[in-house]
Scaffold this motif. Structure first.
Motif, PDB file in Angstrom:
ATOM      1  N   ALA A 286      -0.640  -1.784  -4.815  1.00 28.01           N
ATOM      2  CA  ALA A 286      -1.247  -2.732  -4.005  1.00 28.01           C
ATOM      3  C   ALA A 286      -1.664  -4.017  -4.400  1.00 28.01           C
ATOM      4  O   ALA A 286      -1.891  -5.142  -3.795  1.00 28.01           O
ATOM      5  CB  ALA A 286      -2.120  -1.981  -2.933  1.00 28.01           C
TER       6      ALA A 286
ATOM      7  N   HIS B 193       0.859  -1.174  -0.013  1.00 27.86           N
ATOM      8  CA  HIS B 193      -0.225  -0.080   0.049  1.00 27.86           C
ATOM      9  C   HIS B 193       0.788   1.253   0.042  1.00 27.86           C
ATOM     10  O   HIS B 193       0.324   2.256  -0.278  1.00 27.86           O
ATOM     11  CB  HIS B 193      -0.936  -0.039   1.341  1.00 27.86           C
ATOM     12  CG  HIS B 193      -0.383   0.120   2.364  1.00 27.86           C
ATOM     13  ND1 HIS B 193       0.258  -0.884   3.312  1.00 27.86           N
ATOM     14  CD2 HIS B 193      -0.067   1.136   3.509  1.00 27.86           C
ATOM     15  CE1 HIS B 193       0.813  -0.659   4.469  1.00 27.86           C
ATOM     16  NE2 HIS B 193       0.370   0.817   4.504  1.00 27.86           N
TER      17      HIS B 193
ATOM     18  N   ASP C 197      -1.981   3.168   6.055  1.00 29.22           N
ATOM     19  CA  ASP C 197      -2.865   2.320   5.231  1.00 29.22           C
ATOM     20  C   ASP C 197      -4.134   2.656   5.626  1.00 29.22           C
ATOM     21  O   ASP C 197      -4.556   3.215   6.626  1.00 29.22           O
ATOM     22  CB  ASP C 197      -2.580   1.010   5.975  1.00 29.22           C
ATOM     23  CG  ASP C 197      -3.440  -0.400   5.075  1.00 29.22           C
ATOM     24  OD1 ASP C 197      -3.548   0.028   3.982  1.00 29.22           O
ATOM     25  OD2 ASP C 197      -3.359  -1.366   5.645  1.00 29.22           O
TER      26      ASP C 197
END
Length: 495
Positions: free
Chosen positions: A100, A95, A448
């Motif tokens: 991702a 991420h 995140d």
């Protein structure tokens, strides 16, 4: 006359100084260690002979461990091909890379291992599977794809490996990224077919122990044997050409085996990788195993330190060169990983310590996926067949169970195979809270996020076919970390 001689002498002296300086520069560059990086495709940590698997033949890799360090607890950041490879090459969590999910390119703005080595004078080559997107291609002087070379590159993509080293410019150190297609499905043409016998396969308890499953595993093992054979050919070439002594050799995989409960998943069979490092330089240990926990994000800084090069501030990992010298040294306490879209909608986060595994699942309404091509193949279809009869064991049902717990916790001392989820047991309440807090802290520190709209699945669950005949999603959801610009965040989280 004297003046002319004086000018001539000065010219000669200047030329000698330039030549000496140039030679010194070349000598300094060529004294750096070469790096040969073997990365298998879809191979679990315990599917090599040196890790105790007696059903698969890997004599060359097993031999490497006798002159190197074998890691027992090396963890990937994702059990998914491209996010995992990108993390290895730029030392960041998925991420934090802007890539991702599967089939996304690395951000051009982020430094990567190959580019840092290339800038320092290394000749850089990628040969085999390319899965990092176009933005990283400039980091390599030469790229051989799977089909390059006389007669093609072979189904496993290894035929150009020795050639890459033999044809290199001899005055430079080299970095070889040897990315095998073995052992990715579908099983292709293989001169090692039949090397590994179905009757020797130890079928995991979450699979159906049938003739079809055993044959499937044996063919998977044959692909690993081919990978091992080409590792052996490269090592032999290095030795024959007096290159072995000053070459760092790394052997690992990008994610777990292409079977249910392995690839894409955050259990050890998915997220743990075989990891072997051999180098005759810098007092690196030989024929030793280490229990130290390392993460894939630690690989880039380790190799850069070994090459006496600076580590970019964007790297979230730390060098474990000291562990290679002293395998008994403790390194990490925590390893973190994630599971994002890989054919199916997913969002999981993992915290791993020596004694516990914690998994958070933001999509508990879905059964746990592996990948579409795995669902199409015989082992998964054996599960489907028995599932339709209502005869699966509780563990085998785990591949179909929905809804699921949004949290899982495993006591690894008592349950090393991660079969018994203890997240709801009162005796583990405090440990659950601790691991959950560690996960929350890591997400906060690394920016995140948990988007409401994730990339949807584009494969059927039971048969694994494409919904719309596309290889990648027609429209991706919001990337984890995007709203907080996680690609600009360098915090590494708890170590």
């Amino acid at each position: 006359m004297n003046r002319k001689i004086s000018f001539r002498l000065r010219g000669i002296l200047l030329l000698l100084v330039i030549t000496a300086t140039s030679d010194k520069s070349i000598a300094q560059t060529s004294s750096r260690p070469n790096i040969v990086f073997f990365i298998a495709d879809d191979v679990s940590w315990n599917d090599l002979g040196c890790y105790g698997n007696k059903a698969v033949s890997t004599p060359n890799i097993d031999k490497l461990t006798k002159s190197g360090v074998q890691f027992q607890h090396a963890f990937l950041t994702a059990s998914s091909c491209s996010p995992s490879r990108i993390s290895i090459l730029n030392g960041r969590y998925p991420h934090n890379t802007g890539a991702a999910e599967l089939h996304m390119p690395i951000l051009e703005s982020l430094p990567n291992l190959a580019m840092e080595l290339k800038k320092a004078g290394y000749f850089t080559v990628s040969s085999g599977k390319w899965h990092q997107g176009n933005t990283m291609k400039s980091s390599f002087d030469l790229i051989y794809s799977k089909k390059d070379g006389e007669g093609g590159n072979g189904d496993g993509g290894e035929n150009n490996w020795v050639r890459s080293i033999a044809d290199r410019p001899k005055e430079k150190p080299f970095f070889m990224w040897f990315a095998s297609h073995d052992a990715h499905r579908l099983w292709g043409t293989n001169e090692y077919t039949g090397t590994n016998k179905p009757e020797k396969v130890v079928v995991p308890p979450y699979m159906i122990d049938s003739e079809a499953t055993r044959k499937d595993f044996a063919q998977y093992h044959d692909e690993i044997t081919r990978f091992d054979a080409y590792v052996g050919k490269v090592v032999a070439h290095l030795e024959e050409n007096a290159l072995l002594k000053n070459t760092i050799i790394v052997v690992m995989a990008d994610n777990g085996r292409p079977f249910p409960r392995c690839k894409t998943r955050l259990y050890d069979d998915g997220i743990k990788t075989p990891f072997i490092v051999r180098w005759d330089g810098a007092n690196i240990a030989r024929n030793q195993k280490t229990e130290s926990i390392v993460s894939a994000i630690d690989i880039m800084p380790t190799l850069l330190e070994a090459a006496s090069l600076p580590i970019p501030e964007t790297v979230q990992g730390k060098s474990f060169l000291s562990v290679l010298k002293n395998p008994a040294e403790k390194f990490r306490t925590y390893a973190f990983a994630e599971h994002n879209w890989h054919d199916y909608e997913a969002y999981e986060r993992m915290v791993r310590t020596k004694d516990f595994l914690y998994i958070y699942n933001a999509r508990p309404q879905y059964p746990q996926s592996t990948s579409g091509d795995n669902h199409r193949d015989s082992s998964f279809q054996e599960l489907v067949k028995v599932w339709r009869k209502g005869e699966l064991t509780n563990l085998q049902m785990d591949n179909f169970k929905a809804p699921r717990n949004f949290e899982e916790l495993y006591d690894l001392k008592n349950d090393p195979q991660q079969i018994n989820d203890v997240s709801k047991k009162p005796a583990y309440k405090m440990k659950l809270l601790e691991m959950r807090s560690l996960k929350d802290e890591w997400q906060e520190q690394t920016a995140d996020t948990e988007p409401a709209r994730l990339t949807p699945g584009n494969h059927d669950w039971l048969m694994g076919y494409f919904y719309d005949e596309t290889f990648v999603p027609t429209k991706r959801g919001e990337m984890p970390g995007a709203s907080k610009k996680a690609h600009l965040v360098n915090h590494s989280g708890r170590f």
